[in-house]
Design a protein around this motif. Sequence first.
Motif, short mmCIF file in Angstrom:
data_model
loop_
_atom_site.label_atom_id
_atom_site.label_comp_id
_atom_site.label_asym_id
_atom_site.label_seq_id
_atom_site.Cartn_x
_atom_site.Cartn_y
_atom_site.Cartn_z
N LEU A 1 9.93 -2.88 -0.82
CA LEU A 1 8.43 -3.24 -0.95
C LEU A 1 7.97 -3.44 0.63
CD1 LEU A 1 5.99 -3.78 -2.58
CD2 LEU A 1 6.93 -6.29 -2.56
N THR A 2 7.48 -2.50 1.08
CA THR A 2 6.72 -2.86 2.60
C THR A 2 5.12 -3.26 2.46
OG1 THR A 2 5.82 -0.49 2.45
CG2 THR A 2 8.10 -0.81 3.37
N VAL A 3 4.67 -3.42 3.62
CA VAL A 3 3.51 -4.00 3.78
C VAL A 3 2.34 -3.06 3.15
CG1 VAL A 3 1.48 -4.88 5.29
CG2 VAL A 3 3.56 -5.51 5.66
N GLY A 4 2.48 -1.69 3.33
CA GLY A 4 1.78 -0.62 2.84
C GLY A 4 1.82 -0.41 1.48
N THR A 5 3.13 -0.60 0.99
CA THR A 5 3.32 -0.48 -0.35
C THR A 5 2.46 -1.50 -1.27
OG1 THR A 5 5.47 0.61 0.02
CG2 THR A 5 5.03 -0.29 -2.46
N ALA A 6 2.54 -2.81 -0.61
CA ALA A 6 2.08 -3.83 -1.37
C ALA A 6 0.52 -3.71 -1.40
CB ALA A 6 2.42 -5.23 -0.45
N GLU A 7 -0.05 -3.31 -0.11
CA GLU A 7 -1.26 -3.23 0.06
C GLU A 7 -1.80 -2.29 -1.07
OE1 GLU A 7 -4.76 -3.92 2.60
OE2 GLU A 7 -2.75 -4.37 3.27
N ARG A 8 -1.16 -0.91 -1.17
CA ARG A 8 -1.64 -0.03 -2.33
C ARG A 8 -1.61 -0.43 -3.69
NH1 ARG A 8 1.14 3.17 1.54
NH2 ARG A 8 2.91 2.96 0.27
N PHE A 9 -0.53 -1.20 -3.96
CA PHE A 9 -0.44 -1.75 -5.20
C PHE A 9 -1.59 -2.73 -5.52
CE2 PHE A 9 0.99 -5.79 -7.37
CZ PHE A 9 1.16 -5.47 -8.69
N LEU A 10 -1.72 -3.77 -4.51
CA LEU A 10 -2.87 -4.67 -4.69
C LEU A 10 -4.28 -4.17 -4.96
CD1 LEU A 10 -1.48 -7.60 -2.47
CD2 LEU A 10 -1.54 -7.46 -5.09
N ASN A 11 -4.41 -3.02 -3.89
CA ASN A 11 -5.76 -2.32 -4.12
C ASN A 11 -5.80 -1.73 -5.56
OD1 ASN A 11 -6.95 -3.00 -1.69
ND2 ASN A 11 -5.80 -1.28 -0.45
N ALA A 12 -4.80 -1.27 -6.03
CA ALA A 12 -5.12 -0.49 -7.30
C ALA A 12 -5.17 -1.60 -8.52
CB ALA A 12 -3.70 0.24 -7.74
N LEU B 1 4.11 -9.80 2.16
CA LEU B 1 2.88 -10.19 1.53
C LEU B 1 2.17 -10.99 2.52
CD1 LEU B 1 1.94 -9.01 -1.09
CD2 LEU B 1 4.19 -9.04 -1.10
N ARG B 2 2.74 -11.22 3.58
CA ARG B 2 2.03 -12.18 4.64
C ARG B 2 1.20 -11.49 5.53
NH1 ARG B 2 4.87 -17.18 6.91
NH2 ARG B 2 5.48 -18.26 5.10
N ASN B 3 1.32 -10.09 5.67
CA ASN B 3 0.69 -9.29 6.44
C ASN B 3 -0.47 -8.35 5.81
OD1 ASN B 3 2.39 -10.28 8.36
ND2 ASN B 3 3.39 -8.72 8.81
N VAL B 4 -0.39 -8.59 4.42
CA VAL B 4 -1.39 -7.76 3.52
C VAL B 4 -2.82 -8.31 3.84
CG1 VAL B 4 -1.92 -7.16 1.18
CG2 VAL B 4 0.34 -7.31 1.81
N SER B 5 -3.69 -7.39 3.83
CA SER B 5 -5.13 -7.76 3.94
C SER B 5 -5.71 -8.73 3.00
CB SER B 5 -5.85 -6.26 3.99
OG SER B 5 -5.64 -5.47 4.84
N PRO B 6 -6.56 -9.53 3.16
CA PRO B 6 -7.04 -10.57 2.57
C PRO B 6 -7.77 -9.63 0.99
CG PRO B 6 -7.71 -11.05 4.49
CD PRO B 6 -6.89 -9.81 4.64
N ILE B 7 -7.73 -10.05 0.02
CA ILE B 7 -8.64 -9.48 -1.11
C ILE B 7 -10.04 -10.08 -0.99
CG2 ILE B 7 -8.63 -9.03 -3.48
CD1 ILE B 7 -5.50 -9.12 -3.28
N THR B 8 -10.87 -9.28 -0.82
CA THR B 8 -12.31 -9.87 -0.62
C THR B 8 -13.06 -9.73 -2.20
OG1 THR B 8 -13.28 -7.76 0.01
CG2 THR B 8 -12.42 -9.47 1.71
N THR B 9 -13.90 -10.85 -2.43
CA THR B 9 -14.66 -10.61 -3.46
C THR B 9 -16.20 -10.64 -3.10
OG1 THR B 9 -14.68 -13.00 -3.82
CG2 THR B 9 -13.23 -11.64 -5.00
N GLU B 10 -16.88 -10.01 -3.99
CA GLU B 10 -18.48 -10.01 -3.57
C GLU B 10 -19.15 -11.09 -4.33
OE1 GLU B 10 -20.54 -6.36 -3.70
OE2 GLU B 10 -18.82 -5.09 -2.87
N LYS B 11 -19.75 -12.00 -3.63
CA LYS B 11 -20.24 -13.45 -4.41
C LYS B 11 -21.77 -12.50 -4.86
CE LYS B 11 -17.88 -16.77 -2.26
NZ LYS B 11 -17.85 -17.89 -1.13
N GLU B 12 -22.33 -13.24 -6.20
CA GLU B 12 -23.31 -12.91 -6.66
C GLU B 12 -24.27 -14.05 -5.97
OE1 GLU B 12 -23.90 -11.94 -10.74
OE2 GLU B 12 -22.01 -10.97 -11.02
#
Length: 128
Positions: free
Chosen positions: A24-35, A70-81
């Motif tokens: 489980l690398t940063v890239g793998t975690a990033e792709r998983f969370l994006n999915a 997971l400390r180096n994974v990009s933040p997950i952003t949300t769009e606020k209405e």
Amino acid sequence: MTTYDDTLRLRVVPGVGSLRIRELTVGTAERFLNAVRDKTEPSAAKHAKTVLSQAMGLAARHAAVEHNPLRNVSPITTEKELARALTLDEVRKLRAGLRAYERAWHGTSQISWTSCSGRGCGSARRWQ
């Protein structure tokens, strides 16, 4: 506890459960969370990130991995209405619903939701 268990069982294990801890690398975690974010919603991805980060943090504390990826994974952003004001028709429906609720639970309505003057404007007033 149930929410964390559900996230682990329904999202994390099916997504990355077949990997070994060191795979489980940063890239793998990033792709998983994006999915997860793309298939469901950002809040589900944030929760999956929390659960997976806790698991990898435990692995790091027990020297199974050198660091928590997971400390180096990009933040997950949300769009606020944007907030919007209720239309006059929506206000009327809200007031009618409040009156119906009051009658259902307390017999007759004792709250005036229709007018506003003086102090406390914008909130319910008890009839004198």
